[in-house]
Design an enzyme around this catalytic site. Structure first.
Site, PDB file in Angstrom:
ATOM      1  CE  LYS A  14      -2.309  -1.036   3.715  1.00 55.44           C
ATOM      2  NZ  LYS A  14      -1.695  -2.314   4.080  1.00 55.44           N
ATOM      3  NE  ARG A 128       6.863  -2.615   6.591  1.00 55.63           N
ATOM      4  CZ  ARG A 128       5.555  -2.390   6.497  1.00 55.63           C
ATOM      5  NH1 ARG A 128       5.040  -1.904   5.381  1.00 55.63           N
ATOM      6  NH2 ARG A 128       4.749  -2.670   7.494  1.00 55.63           N
ATOM      7  NE  ARG A 134       5.733  -0.043  11.039  1.00 53.93           N
ATOM      8  CZ  ARG A 134       4.677  -0.196  10.248  1.00 53.93           C
ATOM      9  NH1 ARG A 134       4.696   0.282   9.025  1.00 53.93           N
ATOM     10  NH2 ARG A 134       3.612  -0.833  10.660  1.00 53.93           N
ATOM     11  NE  ARG A 146       1.294  -5.229  11.835  1.00 51.18           N
ATOM     12  CZ  ARG A 146       2.376  -4.924  11.109  1.00 51.18           C
ATOM     13  NH1 ARG A 146       3.539  -5.459  11.382  1.00 51.18           N
ATOM     14  NH2 ARG A 146       2.276  -4.079  10.107  1.00 51.18           N
TER      15      ARG A 146
END
Length: 188
Positions: A14, A128, A134, A146
């Protein structure tokens, strides 16, 4: 005004695709994740509450997110449109977003869903996590939670927009440019 929802699970691409869409259509990017992370970084009360929930893989309450979106809509009244990235995640949020947009005499134009299988998502997020900093991208158990949260709570949102003939799905696996071309064709 062009109002798009870019939809898909964590790691579907996204962020990558929204950058390209924003550049092409001159839209204002509304990423609830980015809004929440900026509140966390600022150390605000909202940010601390959000961090506690996000660290557990739990969604932040709807009224908080809708309030943040309303503030952004007010800030950008003359925009060419908005791209909603990672929101709405529940039918209740979709209904609240539709109601909020209606107060501005606007509506959602199209929901574009990036479809990626769970194994690919896990691999992308762990990768990532090596560079993003993160913590929610570095823990396989949290990533799985998640993805499960997305699959159980957000899939009905696609059905909500399908019932309004405002939904299209795009295969999110492949070359970035090929996926972007399919998105622009869907937008029309």
């Amino acid at each position: 005004m062009l109002n798009l929802i870019l939809f898909g699970p964590p790691g579907a691409g996204k962020g990558t695709q929204s950058e390209k869409i924003i550049a092409k259509y001159k839209l204002i990017h509304l990423s609830t994740g980015d809004l929440l992370r900026s509140e966390i970084q600022a150390g605000s009360e909202l940010g601390l509450k959000a961090k506690t929930l996000m660290d557990q893989g739990i969604l932040v309450p709807d009224e908080v997110v809708i309030g943040m979106i309303d503030n952004k809509l007010k800030e950008h009244r003359n925009a060419a449109g908005f791209i909603f990235d990672g929101f709405p995640r529940t039918v209740k949020q979709a209904e609240a977003l539709d109601a909020l947009l209606a107060t501005y005499n606007e509506s959602i134009t199209l929901m574009v869903a990036l479809v990626v299988d769970d194994n690919e998502l896990l691999a992308r997020l762990l990768n990532r996590g090596k560079t993003s900093g993160r913590p929610d991208d570095q823990n396989e158990e949290l990533i799985s939670k998640r993805i499960h949260e997305y699959n159980t709570k957000t899939t009905p949102v696609a059905e909500y927009y399908q019932s309004q003939n405002k939904y299209t799905s795009i295969d999110g696996i492949g070359e970035v440019e090929t996926i972007f071309q399919m998105i622009t064709e869907a937008i029309g």
